[in-house]
Design a protein around this motif. Structure first.
Motif, PDB file in Angstrom:
ATOM      1  N   PRO A 164     -27.036  42.908 -10.834  1.00 14.32           N
ATOM      2  CA  PRO A 164     -25.860  42.576 -10.015  1.00 14.32           C
ATOM      3  C   PRO A 164     -25.838  43.304  -8.674  1.00 14.32           C
ATOM      4  O   PRO A 164     -25.499  42.709  -7.640  1.00 14.32           O
ATOM      5  N   MET A 165     -26.228  44.583  -8.662  1.00 13.37           N
ATOM      6  CA  MET A 165     -26.184  45.334  -7.407  1.00 13.37           C
ATOM      7  C   MET A 165     -27.256  44.870  -6.426  1.00 13.37           C
ATOM      8  O   MET A 165     -26.995  44.705  -5.230  1.00 13.37           O
ATOM      9  N   ILE A 170     -26.464  43.258  -2.762  1.00 12.15           N
ATOM     10  CA  ILE A 170     -26.986  43.845  -1.527  1.00 12.15           C
ATOM     11  C   ILE A 170     -27.901  42.866  -0.790  1.00 12.15           C
ATOM     12  O   ILE A 170     -27.872  42.771   0.438  1.00 12.15           O
ATOM     13  N   SER A 171     -28.697  42.118  -1.547  1.00 13.42           N
ATOM     14  CA  SER A 171     -29.699  41.238  -0.934  1.00 13.42           C
ATOM     15  C   SER A 171     -29.159  39.872  -0.538  1.00 13.42           C
ATOM     16  O   SER A 171     -29.720  39.211   0.345  1.00 13.42           O
ATOM     17  N   GLY A 172     -28.102  39.420  -1.217  1.00 10.75           N
ATOM     18  CA  GLY A 172     -27.600  38.071  -0.972  1.00 10.75           C
ATOM     19  C   GLY A 172     -28.354  36.999  -1.730  1.00 10.75           C
ATOM     20  O   GLY A 172     -28.145  35.802  -1.511  1.00 10.75           O
ATOM     21  N   TYR A 173     -29.228  37.409  -2.659  1.00 10.16           N
ATOM     22  CA  TYR A 173     -29.976  36.462  -3.500  1.00 10.16           C
ATOM     23  C   TYR A 173     -29.696  36.809  -4.956  1.00 10.16           C
ATOM     24  O   TYR A 173     -29.745  37.986  -5.341  1.00 10.16           O
ATOM     25  N   ARG A 174     -29.411  35.811  -5.773  1.00  9.95           N
ATOM     26  CA  ARG A 174     -29.074  36.080  -7.167  1.00  9.95           C
ATOM     27  C   ARG A 174     -30.335  36.289  -8.011  1.00  9.95           C
ATOM     28  O   ARG A 174     -31.052  35.354  -8.320  1.00  9.95           O
ATOM     29  N   TYR A 175     -30.602  37.536  -8.319  1.00  6.16           N
ATOM     30  CA  TYR A 175     -31.709  37.906  -9.206  1.00  6.16           C
ATOM     31  C   TYR A 175     -31.192  38.103 -10.630  1.00  6.16           C
ATOM     32  O   TYR A 175     -30.015  38.402 -10.837  1.00  6.16           O
ATOM     33  N   THR A 176     -32.120  37.995 -11.595  1.00  4.55           N
ATOM     34  CA  THR A 176     -31.737  38.231 -12.990  1.00  4.55           C
ATOM     35  C   THR A 176     -32.526  39.359 -13.653  1.00  4.55           C
ATOM     36  O   THR A 176     -32.115  39.870 -14.685  1.00  4.55           O
ATOM     37  N   ASP A 177     -33.670  39.751 -13.076  1.00  2.00           N
ATOM     38  CA  ASP A 177     -34.551  40.704 -13.762  1.00  2.00           C
ATOM     39  C   ASP A 177     -35.203  41.643 -12.749  1.00  2.00           C
ATOM     40  O   ASP A 177     -36.424  41.660 -12.581  1.00  2.00           O
ATOM     41  N   LEU A 186     -39.814  49.135  -5.260  1.00  2.00           N
ATOM     42  CA  LEU A 186     -39.520  47.921  -6.032  1.00  2.00           C
ATOM     43  C   LEU A 186     -38.179  47.323  -5.615  1.00  2.00           C
ATOM     44  O   LEU A 186     -38.077  46.128  -5.316  1.00  2.00           O
ATOM     45  N   ALA A 187     -37.161  48.156  -5.599  1.00  2.00           N
ATOM     46  CA  ALA A 187     -35.825  47.675  -5.242  1.00  2.00           C
ATOM     47  C   ALA A 187     -35.766  47.275  -3.774  1.00  2.00           C
ATOM     48  O   ALA A 187     -35.138  46.275  -3.414  1.00  2.00           O
ATOM     49  N   TYR A 188     -36.399  48.046  -2.921  1.00  2.00           N
ATOM     50  CA  TYR A 188     -36.387  47.773  -1.474  1.00  2.00           C
ATOM     51  C   TYR A 188     -36.985  46.405  -1.170  1.00  2.00           C
ATOM     52  O   TYR A 188     -36.406  45.632  -0.391  1.00  2.00           O
ATOM     53  N   LEU A 189     -38.119  46.080  -1.766  1.00  2.00           N
ATOM     54  CA  LEU A 189     -38.757  44.781  -1.524  1.00  2.00           C
ATOM     55  C   LEU A 189     -37.872  43.637  -2.011  1.00  2.00           C
ATOM     56  O   LEU A 189     -37.779  42.593  -1.358  1.00  2.00           O
ATOM     57  N   PRO A 204     -35.165  38.455   0.835  1.00  2.00           N
ATOM     58  CA  PRO A 204     -34.186  37.446   1.256  1.00  2.00           C
ATOM     59  C   PRO A 204     -33.454  37.818   2.545  1.00  2.00           C
ATOM     60  O   PRO A 204     -33.149  36.943   3.363  1.00  2.00           O
ATOM     61  N   LYS A 205     -33.195  39.102   2.750  1.00  2.00           N
ATOM     62  CA  LYS A 205     -32.450  39.507   3.952  1.00  2.00           C
ATOM     63  C   LYS A 205     -33.248  39.250   5.232  1.00  2.00           C
ATOM     64  O   LYS A 205     -32.663  38.997   6.294  1.00  2.00           O
TER      65      LYS A 205
END
Length: 263
Positions: free
Chosen positions: A164-165, A169-176, A207-210, A215-216
């Protein structure tokens, strides 16, 4: 002066052993440290795809002889990069990305070296790169994906906190979002607005940064189904659940505050 110095990339010092010349358009980088039989079993599975993708090992400093040179050559590994510098996963990835880009690969897949991932999904990542996607995230939680014996603490952390975070932050809905099975295009990694080759990425920040920046920055992003399987019983891990989750939250807060953005 080499290409890395010309670009001012900050890349860990490493020992590089090359066994074969570049054969394919894409490569798969496998970060690993002391995974014993698990990495050997995984590499045997991966050798099935050596005709379509080059295999590069990113060793964090294994001491268990699991990356025996004769074994690696026998299954068609292209190169073994051994980190001789500080840092953990993000440092290994910077080392691998820099080497792969200098070798001329058009895209780089990453997958953990603990034999938990569906290696048979590699052609699906290649297909998405061929279709023009720049960041391909493997997911257990999209249709067709599968999870086996995922520890409850990890599942809750992914579903209630991390995904969710990162999505917000990215504006793209990720799940994993903690899944390291991914693909990255050359153009994305080389974007001057990204600059992944910085020492600020040392543990698990990259990992999180990429995930956030793809998307941003307007790149094509997609999640594809994969399977991740944990053994039954006590889960072997190098990170305690409490310390690991606290570290992830700290990184997420840093992302929200744009701590990792180029200055």
């Amino acid at each position: 002066m080499n290409k890395i110095m010309q670009k001012n990339w900050q890349v860990p010092h490493s020992n590089v052993k090359e066994f074969f010349l570049k054969k394919n358009k894409y490569c798969v980088c496998v970060p690993v440290i002391n995974e014993g039989e698990k990495i050997q079993k995984q590499l045997k599975r991966m050798s099935e795809f050596a005709n379509i993708i080059d295999i590069i090992i990113l060793d964090g400093g294994s001491t268990d002889n699991s990356l025996n040179i004769d074994f690696l050559m026998s299954i068609g590994v292209k190169a073994l990069l051994t980190k001789k510098d500080k840092g953990k996963l993000s440092a290994q990835l910077r080392m691998g990305f820099a080497y792969a880009l200098e070798q001329g690969y058009e895209g780089i897949i990453t997958v953990d070296g603990n034999n938990k991932d569906s290696i048979e999904s590699i052609p699906s990542f290649i297909q998405k790169l061929e279709e023009g996607f720049d960041f391909v995230q493997g997911s257990r939680y999209v249709p067709g994906g599968n999870e086996i014996n995922t520890p409850l603490s990890r599942k809750l952390a992914i579903k209630l906190i991390h995904a969710p975070m990162i999505s917000f932050i990215s504006g793209y809905r990720y799940t994993d979002t903690t899944n390291g099975f991914r693909a990255h295009s050359k153009r994305f990694l080389m974007d001057e607005r990204l600059q992944p080759f910085r020492n600020i990425f040392e543990t698990y920040e990259l990992l999180a940064y990429l995930s956030v920046k793809a998307p941003k920055l307007g790149y094509k992003v997609v999640e594809i189904p994969v399977t991740r399987s944990y053994p039954i019983g006590k889960i072997p891990t190098k990170i305690s659940p409490l310390r690991g989750n606290m570290s992830l939250i700290k990184i997420l807060l840093g992302l929200a505050m744009k701590k990792y953005d180029p200055k």
